[in-house]
Motif scaffolding. Sequence first.
Motif, PDB file in Angstrom:
ATOM      1  N   VAL A 175      42.989  69.041  57.981  1.00 25.12           N
ATOM      2  CA  VAL A 175      42.607  69.000  59.954  1.00 25.12           C
ATOM      3  C   VAL A 175      42.504  67.921  60.169  1.00 25.12           C
ATOM      4  N   ARG A 176      41.058  67.487  60.050  1.00 28.76           N
ATOM      5  CA  ARG A 176      40.255  66.169  60.321  1.00 28.76           C
ATOM      6  C   ARG A 176      41.344  65.031  60.258  1.00 28.76           C
ATOM      7  N   SER A 177      41.555  64.398  59.022  1.00 35.34           N
ATOM      8  CA  SER A 177      42.978  63.302  59.288  1.00 35.34           C
ATOM      9  C   SER A 177      43.947  63.801  60.021  1.00 35.34           C
ATOM     10  N   ALA A 178      43.731  64.317  60.362  1.00 33.81           N
ATOM     11  CA  ALA A 178      45.315  63.918  61.254  1.00 33.81           C
ATOM     12  C   ALA A 178      45.040  64.727  62.617  1.00 33.81           C
ATOM     13  N   ILE A 179      43.654  65.221  62.725  1.00 32.30           N
ATOM     14  CA  ILE A 179      43.183  64.864  64.396  1.00 32.30           C
ATOM     15  C   ILE A 179      43.065  63.555  64.605  1.00 32.30           C
ATOM     16  N   TYR A 180      42.161  62.983  63.647  1.00 31.12           N
ATOM     17  CA  TYR A 180      41.912  61.637  63.500  1.00 31.12           C
ATOM     18  C   TYR A 180      42.991  60.719  64.086  1.00 31.12           C
ATOM     19  N   HIS A 181      43.460  60.760  63.117  1.00 31.21           N
ATOM     20  CA  HIS A 181      45.021  59.687  63.086  1.00 31.21           C
ATOM     21  C   HIS A 181      45.964  59.960  64.545  1.00 31.21           C
ATOM     22  N   ALA A 182      45.650  61.392  64.991  1.00 35.28           N
ATOM     23  CA  ALA A 182      46.446  61.174  66.172  1.00 35.28           C
ATOM     24  C   ALA A 182      46.514  61.387  67.635  1.00 35.28           C
ATOM     25  N   THR A 183      45.248  60.599  67.474  1.00 32.84           N
ATOM     26  CA  THR A 183      44.016  59.872  68.934  1.00 32.84           C
ATOM     27  C   THR A 183      44.526  58.285  68.501  1.00 32.84           C
TER      28      THR A 183
END
Length: 965
Positions: free
Chosen positions: A333-341
């Motif tokens: 979840v953390r990785s996905a949010i970071y790279h969705a930004t």
Amino acid sequence: MVGRDSELDRLAALVAGAAGEGGRVLLLSGAAGMGKSTLLEYAARRAGEAGRRVLRASGRESERDLAFAALHQLLRPVLDETPHLPDRQRRALLGAFGFVSDAPDPLLTGVAVLTLLSQVAERAPLVIVLDDAQWIDPASADVLAFAARRLADDPITLLAALRDLTPGPGGSPPLTPAPADASGHPARTPGPLDMAGFPTLTLGPLDAAASRRLLDLRAPGLTGRIRERVLDQAAGNPLALLELAAHAPLAPDGHGPLPVGERLAAIYAARLAELPEAARQALVLLAAADAEDPPDAVLALLPDADDKIWLAVEESGLVHRAGRHLRFRHPLVRSAIYHATPFDTRLEAHRTLAGALRDEPDRRAWHLAATALHPDAEVSAALERTAARARRRGGYAAAAKALARAAELRPDRDESARLLTDAAGSAVLTGDLPWVEELAGQARTRTDDPALLATAALHVGRLSALTRRHAATFDELAGIAGDLARTHPHIALDALAAAAVLRFYSGEESQRQEIDRLLPRLPATPLREWARIVSDPFGTGRAAAPRLPALIAAAGRRRGAGDHGEAPGADDRAVTGDSRGTDNGAGAGNRADTGGGPERLTALAVAAWVLDETPLAVRTFDAAVRSWRSAGPLPDGLGGVVALACFEYGRWDQARALCAELGALPAAARLHHAVACAHAIEAMVVAAQGDPATARALADEALRLVDPLESRSVAVYAHRALTTAAIAEGDYEDAWEHLRGVFGPAGDPVHYHASYPALPDLAESAARTGRHTEAIEIVERAARVLAQGGSPRLRGLVHRSRALLAGPDRAEEEFLAALAVPELERWPFEHAQALLEYAEWLRRRRRIAEARPFLTSAYDTFRRLGARPWSERAQAELRAAGLDVDPADPGALARLSPQQQQIVRLAARGLTNREIGERLFLSPRTVGSHLYRTFPKLGVTARSQLRDVVEAAGADGGAAPAGGR
């Protein structure tokens, strides 16, 4: 399945035992991605192989509101059995599925399911497998729970996997995303599958070693800092490991979360987009913070705890909140949010975090580095300071990563090359040879400085020493020493010290001659003396023995004054078989003149051991280990030399534990010599303990991993183990054949240091097979070599060998000469063997009263060590001498694995599972699992009984043997 051995064993036993027993139920619990489905798949496969009938169902969130959907999925393959049910039960079951118009009766439906399962199990034992049971519809859940509680008389096993959505230990939530399979929907309360009271197998994160093995298997090309980032961010979650590893090569160098696949990224990006702007900003800061538990300085940047945005955040299922404390529900979840930004937004988040973390220089340095788009000397210097602090804590991988990033940001190319070279030096201590080669290669592209180029090559050479490339690596290191002897003598000396290690490994005489040729051209420092000791311990190196206690005492005083954070250099790394260089022959070198710390203590301990000052070596190794632990986690084992010293000194449990640690190194797939060394030494121990089959398997594997001509030391240890195994079985012909691998055709030792301790075995085997003349020639050849430079121990072994081969008129004189060497007591197994052999000689001459005290002393030592074949031999002699003794039994404790023995000993001292886990770098769950499996083997039912077991087994494995201090 990597890292789940105990779980696999338990499942295999459960499904295999269903035929002869009543029903059994086991629940598998754990966060998403922990491997529950894989374990169920394994159990189903094993059940099928064992002739069991397998019925399966999987809960689906989309069917959670469809009554009896999961039950229909489970029973569909056996619905043709329903005509054999009593009519009311049949109609109730078919009514539940809508096949008839009868209104469902929950109780009657449950009875029908129980009857149907019992019918099916009459023809073949039945295994029921339920995956994602938290999504099973309530109607199915009620019926299955009803049946599960009534399976006691049927050969039925039920396995159910449920996702753990409850807070973990200490109130912290588990690392799990809210939706099943990242479906994008918020988490719901699990279905009401009421299995309270049934045994539960909870899957926690993989430990560090298992995570590394999984990554090596599934992403073998992943090395260096990218690999370390994957391991760090996955936090032991197998799914996260594989997902992050799959996309890690696409990640830019630097800091922050690694990317995930497009599917997951799109799912979480959509959920992030639905949140208010303030919530999105908070989550981006949280993702960029790069910490599972953000410090107060980061939390202060987020909205107040009572802000209404948190309701939307929690409903999104992306994070778990307890007051102001926040944690992503899963690493992905953390990785996905970071790279969705957007990129600019991420940069701004890192700038904000850097400003807030002024009191945490290491975190601040990395956030500054994340914002640096061009070379920046200031940020580079901050990262270099971060690396120094990491090294002081034993964080070599972290230090190497920081130095590599600092090199990218350093404007000056020579300075950048220096930082990359230093990074390679730190990476040596991780055992990751491709990473070291990568860093050294990058350094070579940025400089023409011969000192830096040589140092980079030296770092590669140190770790290459633990592969099969001994001859080529020696030539490279000796070439560096020769080329730089005049212009950079200290680098040349470092290289020659590392070359001395390879001389030890290979036993090649021409390499000693090359070292002797180069040494006079180099500065007269302790490192030069150390290289001479390792290369020629029974020649010119022997003269250093009297000075070792003073050098070790001085190093201990420096360590006591706090100097154990110094970065290790070539002088501090080196002898037999360790993956991180600490056992590659580490010397007393440049820093031996000015520094201290565990590296120097280890180097001096190596020197003491090579010179047969084993008690001094063991005490020094103990001090080095304590110093390593005070500075941070140990390097990946301290290596084969420590295990050998412990074996010789009588700490057999500790020796096996060290070998197990070394054999399980993260880099074991590449460092063949290191792993072979561990196998060979463990083979020596288990052969002496009376397990010849295991000893042969380990020794054969050691010989398979190395070239015997390039790794003569390992080959000799393996053949010594095979010799001991043969003697334990009374097969002296076989023992003699293996000894020919220890001494060459002309009688010369195959290895200048490792061969000589086998002389008494050679003499005994020769005496029992009629080869006296040949053996006497070999023993006397060795005696001439050892007369001047040999240690008292080895001269005692020569006397003992002569006694075994001598006629009646000379044997007693030689036995007494061997036993008169006071130092022999420091090697308890060898001393007890000498006592036993002399006592046997006395008894055969009917001098029974004289033999008894020697037999008693030998018997006591063999029992304490767990040397079963020799204790039985001594027991038989004692009975023949008219003394009755208890049966020799090393005890159940000795039959446990080294790690299990450690856990039992610590538990016997009253430590909790958590405290044991902290000492052994295991999770409390793993400790509990080991104890669960050892209780039946030890014949105990309670933790309080362990102390009696340990005391009955004799002295603690870490205690010094009598006469050893």
